[in-house]
Design a protein around this motif. Structure first.
Motif, PDB file in Angstrom:
ATOM      1  N   THR A  47       7.427  -6.633  -8.313  1.00 25.54           N
ATOM      2  CA  THR A  47       7.093  -6.899  -6.914  1.00 25.54           C
ATOM      3  C   THR A  47       8.128  -7.814  -6.287  1.00 25.54           C
ATOM      4  O   THR A  47       8.833  -8.547  -6.978  1.00 25.54           O
ATOM      5  CB  THR A  47       5.705  -7.536  -6.806  1.00 25.54           C
ATOM      6  OG1 THR A  47       5.725  -8.815  -7.450  1.00 25.54           O
ATOM      7  CG2 THR A  47       4.649  -6.661  -7.474  1.00 25.54           C
ATOM      8  N   ASP A  48       8.222  -7.782  -4.956  1.00 22.68           N
ATOM      9  CA  ASP A  48       9.075  -8.743  -4.257  1.00 22.68           C
ATOM     10  C   ASP A  48       8.536 -10.146  -4.486  1.00 22.68           C
ATOM     11  O   ASP A  48       7.326 -10.381  -4.409  1.00 22.68           O
ATOM     12  CB  ASP A  48       9.090  -8.448  -2.759  1.00 22.68           C
ATOM     13  CG  ASP A  48       9.911  -7.203  -2.422  1.00 22.68           C
ATOM     14  OD1 ASP A  48      10.694  -6.766  -3.285  1.00 22.68           O
ATOM     15  OD2 ASP A  48       9.760  -6.681  -1.305  1.00 22.68           O
ATOM     16  N   GLN A  50       7.506 -13.744  -3.605  1.00 23.00           N
ATOM     17  CA  GLN A  50       6.934 -14.285  -2.378  1.00 23.00           C
ATOM     18  C   GLN A  50       7.736 -15.488  -1.885  1.00 23.00           C
ATOM     19  O   GLN A  50       8.244 -16.280  -2.676  1.00 23.00           O
ATOM     20  CB  GLN A  50       5.482 -14.700  -2.618  1.00 23.00           C
ATOM     21  CG  GLN A  50       4.585 -13.567  -3.081  1.00 23.00           C
ATOM     22  CD  GLN A  50       4.463 -12.485  -2.039  1.00 23.00           C
ATOM     23  OE1 GLN A  50       4.032 -12.732  -0.913  1.00 23.00           O
ATOM     24  NE2 GLN A  50       4.833 -11.262  -2.411  1.00 23.00           N
ATOM     25  N   LYS A  78       8.288   0.981  -5.231  1.00 23.65           N
ATOM     26  CA  LYS A  78       7.345   0.064  -4.577  1.00 23.65           C
ATOM     27  C   LYS A  78       6.361   0.801  -3.658  1.00 23.65           C
ATOM     28  O   LYS A  78       5.268   0.288  -3.381  1.00 23.65           O
ATOM     29  CB  LYS A  78       8.107  -1.004  -3.787  1.00 23.65           C
ATOM     30  CG  LYS A  78       8.843  -2.020  -4.662  1.00 23.65           C
ATOM     31  CD  LYS A  78       9.518  -3.087  -3.803  1.00 23.65           C
ATOM     32  CE  LYS A  78      10.122  -4.197  -4.644  1.00 23.65           C
ATOM     33  NZ  LYS A  78      11.247  -3.725  -5.471  1.00 23.65           N
ATOM     34  N   SER A  79       6.741   1.985  -3.189  1.00 23.60           N
ATOM     35  CA  SER A  79       5.833   2.728  -2.313  1.00 23.60           C
ATOM     36  C   SER A  79       4.579   3.188  -3.052  1.00 23.60           C
ATOM     37  O   SER A  79       3.568   3.531  -2.419  1.00 23.60           O
ATOM     38  CB  SER A  79       6.555   3.944  -1.717  1.00 23.60           C
ATOM     39  OG  SER A  79       6.928   4.865  -2.741  1.00 23.60           O
ATOM     40  N   PHE A  81       2.897   1.209  -5.099  1.00 27.97           N
ATOM     41  CA  PHE A  81       2.042   0.057  -5.392  1.00 27.97           C
ATOM     42  C   PHE A  81       0.750   0.130  -4.572  1.00 27.97           C
ATOM     43  O   PHE A  81       0.775   0.436  -3.367  1.00 27.97           O
ATOM     44  CB  PHE A  81       2.757  -1.254  -5.067  1.00 27.97           C
ATOM     45  CG  PHE A  81       3.966  -1.542  -5.939  1.00 27.97           C
ATOM     46  CD1 PHE A  81       4.328  -0.699  -6.981  1.00 27.97           C
ATOM     47  CD2 PHE A  81       4.741  -2.675  -5.720  1.00 27.97           C
ATOM     48  CE1 PHE A  81       5.433  -0.964  -7.774  1.00 27.97           C
ATOM     49  CE2 PHE A  81       5.843  -2.958  -6.506  1.00 27.97           C
ATOM     50  CZ  PHE A  81       6.201  -2.095  -7.530  1.00 27.97           C
ATOM     51  N   GLU A  83      -1.896  -2.523  -5.000  1.00 28.31           N
ATOM     52  CA  GLU A  83      -2.196  -3.918  -4.664  1.00 28.31           C
ATOM     53  C   GLU A  83      -0.983  -4.576  -4.034  1.00 28.31           C
ATOM     54  O   GLU A  83       0.139  -4.446  -4.519  1.00 28.31           O
ATOM     55  CB  GLU A  83      -2.601  -4.704  -5.904  1.00 28.31           C
ATOM     56  CG  GLU A  83      -2.935  -6.170  -5.593  1.00 28.31           C
ATOM     57  CD  GLU A  83      -3.245  -6.996  -6.826  1.00 28.31           C
ATOM     58  OE1 GLU A  83      -3.763  -8.118  -6.662  1.00 28.31           O
ATOM     59  OE2 GLU A  83      -2.971  -6.535  -7.958  1.00 28.31           O
ATOM     60  N   LYS A  84      -1.198  -5.295  -2.954  1.00 28.72           N
ATOM     61  CA  LYS A  84      -0.148  -6.112  -2.352  1.00 28.72           C
ATOM     62  C   LYS A  84      -0.329  -7.539  -2.860  1.00 28.72           C
ATOM     63  O   LYS A  84      -1.339  -8.180  -2.560  1.00 28.72           O
ATOM     64  CB  LYS A  84      -0.222  -6.070  -0.818  1.00 28.72           C
ATOM     65  CG  LYS A  84       0.850  -6.908  -0.137  1.00 28.72           C
ATOM     66  CD  LYS A  84       0.785  -6.760   1.360  1.00 28.72           C
ATOM     67  CE  LYS A  84       1.783  -7.680   2.066  1.00 28.72           C
ATOM     68  NZ  LYS A  84       3.171  -7.421   1.646  1.00 28.72           N
ATOM     69  N   SER A  86      -0.234 -11.242  -2.906  1.00 27.01           N
ATOM     70  CA  SER A  86      -0.100 -12.330  -1.943  1.00 27.01           C
ATOM     71  C   SER A  86      -0.045 -13.685  -2.633  1.00 27.01           C
ATOM     72  O   SER A  86       0.511 -14.640  -2.083  1.00 27.01           O
ATOM     73  CB  SER A  86      -1.258 -12.308  -0.944  1.00 27.01           C
ATOM     74  OG  SER A  86      -2.502 -12.402  -1.629  1.00 27.01           O
ATOM     75  N   ASP A  96      -5.451  -1.568 -10.610  1.00 31.99           N
ATOM     76  CA  ASP A  96      -4.558  -0.996  -9.598  1.00 31.99           C
ATOM     77  C   ASP A  96      -3.174  -0.685 -10.165  1.00 31.99           C
ATOM     78  O   ASP A  96      -2.476   0.204  -9.653  1.00 31.99           O
ATOM     79  CB  ASP A  96      -4.411  -1.962  -8.417  1.00 31.99           C
ATOM     80  CG  ASP A  96      -5.655  -1.997  -7.537  1.00 31.99           C
ATOM     81  OD1 ASP A  96      -6.562  -1.177  -7.780  1.00 31.99           O
ATOM     82  OD2 ASP A  96      -5.717  -2.843  -6.633  1.00 31.99           O
ATOM     83  N   TRP A  97      -2.789  -1.391 -11.183  1.00 31.65           N
ATOM     84  CA  TRP A  97      -1.475  -1.181 -11.780  1.00 31.65           C
ATOM     85  C   TRP A  97      -1.539  -0.167 -12.917  1.00 31.65           C
ATOM     86  O   TRP A  97      -0.593   0.592 -13.132  1.00 31.65           O
ATOM     87  CB  TRP A  97      -0.901  -2.524 -12.250  1.00 31.65           C
ATOM     88  CG  TRP A  97      -0.757  -3.470 -11.095  1.00 31.65           C
ATOM     89  CD1 TRP A  97      -1.610  -4.469 -10.725  1.00 31.65           C
ATOM     90  CD2 TRP A  97       0.264  -3.439 -10.093  1.00 31.65           C
ATOM     91  NE1 TRP A  97      -1.183  -5.085  -9.571  1.00 31.65           N
ATOM     92  CE2 TRP A  97      -0.028  -4.479  -9.163  1.00 31.65           C
ATOM     93  CE3 TRP A  97       1.401  -2.652  -9.893  1.00 31.65           C
ATOM     94  CZ2 TRP A  97       0.787  -4.732  -8.063  1.00 31.65           C
ATOM     95  CZ3 TRP A  97       2.211  -2.921  -8.801  1.00 31.65           C
ATOM     96  CH2 TRP A  97       1.895  -3.940  -7.894  1.00 31.65           C
ATOM     97  N   THR A 107       5.514 -10.492 -11.225  1.00 30.22           N
ATOM     98  CA  THR A 107       5.275 -11.135  -9.930  1.00 30.22           C
ATOM     99  C   THR A 107       6.085 -12.428  -9.912  1.00 30.22           C
ATOM    100  O   THR A 107       6.509 -12.926 -10.956  1.00 30.22           O
ATOM    101  CB  THR A 107       3.791 -11.440  -9.719  1.00 30.22           C
ATOM    102  OG1 THR A 107       3.344 -12.354 -10.740  1.00 30.22           O
ATOM    103  CG2 THR A 107       2.949 -10.172  -9.780  1.00 30.22           C
TER     104      THR A 107
END
Length: 436
Positions: A47-48, A50, A78-79, A81, A83-84, A86, A96-97, A107
């Protein structure tokens, strides 16, 4: 830790624990077995990170690129994914993964400290076990954010494979520019992925075969500035250099011993023969290791410094030989068709890489240290000069194509070949040890 380019303000903090989840035992998720000829890449979601505006995405992209190039990991788009993320410190929704088959998840976050330093941290999750595998945080100045990303990629690689990574390394090489009949050749250094190129010479004289010292701060290379090839030592940080020795005749293919105290090279005498010599860099005394009427060249020490591999045409054509570091017990180990050159011992001590010319093509291959188990990893037109990544799992070499040489890497399966981007043509690569 120190960089070979400039000091790096970096602290590896204590591993970051995670509430009741704990951490998994140190078991690798990727099995490395090069004899299989293929390794199934591990699906991983990165993931990016944060915070830090675009910096978090930049670090994520570098980590992703490093792991993907290794051939052992298949980063998920990433498209896909669900769950986002946060809060990178909170446990993710593992279901979700799992549904997108992400067997591992990364993360992280990035931010600025009061003193201006960047703080980056990551967490690595085993999605199917529902647990954190590892987590660390690092501090660096703005100029070293790429290096932070490489260090994070190395940590993830080691945790998932059980072996050291190779992303926080540099490559020294010859940058070539200009017309083919008037090439300007400069010493250059870059990150292993082709970023952060820095020039170490001005191109006024032809330079060849740069090689790293084990201390990471010094290289040896050849220069024709005096009209004949001479071996020099160059301090990368200061630019200070010195002549290794003013030998009669011509000198070729210098390399450091594993302890950095000696340089081994071949010297060409007036009789047209070349033999192998070792020079003690403290006393400047020289020891002759071979004494044949043939051409003995391209010496390379074993990682423990007890043996030397080299090429010799004493049997009629160039083949690979091994001897003791004192020149004793010279023994031929290659017996295949063709001509062998540029042998170099793996840092793991288990293999010798080489260039082989046969059937009108050039091949990059490896063999065991007794000459058995020869395997060709790459074949093509005019390719040579293998150099090992410090973990002994990847080779880099150069290949002539489209008007000039370019750098290429290949792993030990031979199935993961990658082009290394450089601004100009590039040849004679040499991989650094891991940075500290």
């Amino acid at each position: 830790m120190k960089s070979i380019l400039k000091p790096l303000l970096m602290i590896a903090a204590m591993a970051m624990g995670m509430t009741a989840a704990g951490t998994l035992p140190a078991l690798a998720l990727v099995e490395l077995n090069v004899n299989k000829g293929n390794v199934e890449p591990l699906p991983i979601a990165i993931t990016d990170f944060q915070g830090g505006d675009a910096l978090g995405a930049q670090i994520s992209e570098i980590v992703t690129a490093d792991l993907k190039r290794s051939g052992l990991f298949a980063p998920i788009d990433k498209s896909a994914f669900i769950e986002k993320i946060s809060n990178p410190d909170a446990a993710p929704r593992f279901d979700d993964w799992k549904v997108i088959n992400a067997q591992a998840l990364v993360t992280g976050s990035v931010g600025k400290e009061a003193d201006g330093r960047i703080r980056a941290q990551y967490r690595l999750w085993d999605t199917f076990a529902g647990q954190q595998m590892s987590g660390e945080q690092f501090f660096a100045n703005d100029a070293n954010t790429r290096r932070v990303a490489h260090i994070i990629a190395d940590a993830i690689y080691e945790r998932l494979t059980g072996e050291k990574g190779y992303f926080d390394t540099r490559v020294v090489f010859i940058d070539e520019s200009g017309a083919k009949n008037a090439r300007k050749k400069r010493l250059a250094i870059m990150d292993q992925d082709g970023a952060n190129i820095r020039y170490l010479s001005d191109g006024k004289s032809i330079v060849l075969t740069p090689r790293f010292s084990p201390n990471r701060q010094e290289i040896t290379y050849m220069s024709y500035e005096s009209g004949q090839p001479r071996v020099y030592l160059l301090q990368i940080e200061t630019g200070q250099r010195e002549l290794v020795g003013n030998f009669p005749g011509m000198t070729f293919a210098p390399r450091f011993s594993p302890d950095g105290q000696k340089v081994i090279m071949s010297l060409l005498r007036d009789d047209g023969n070349s033999n192998i010599f070792a020079m003690d860099l403290r006393s400047r005394s020289t020891t002759r290791l071979t004494n044949s009427t043939a051409i003995d060249t391209s010496p390379s020490y074993s990682p423990d410094g007890s043996k030397v591999v080299f090429t010799s045409d004493r049997g009629g054509r160039a083949q690979i030989y091994v001897m003791g570091a004192d020149g004793s017990g010279q023994n031929r180990i290659s017996f295949g068709d063709g001509v062998y050159s540029t042998p170099v011992w793996s840092p793991r001590g288990d293999l010798i890489a080489f260039t082989k010319q046969t059937g009108g093509e050039f091949q990059i291959g490896v063999m065991k240290t007794d000459g058995s188990g020869e395997r060709i990893l790459s074949s093509g037109f005019q390719q040579e000069g293998p150099t090992w990544a410090p973990n002994g799992r990847v080779l880099m070499f150069f290949r002539d194509s489209a008007g000039g040489p370019k750098l290429v890497s290949v792993d030990l399966t031979g199935r993961n070949e990658q082009s290394i981007p450089t601004a100009n043509f590039a040849s004679d690569p040499a991989w650094s040890p891991l940075l500290e």
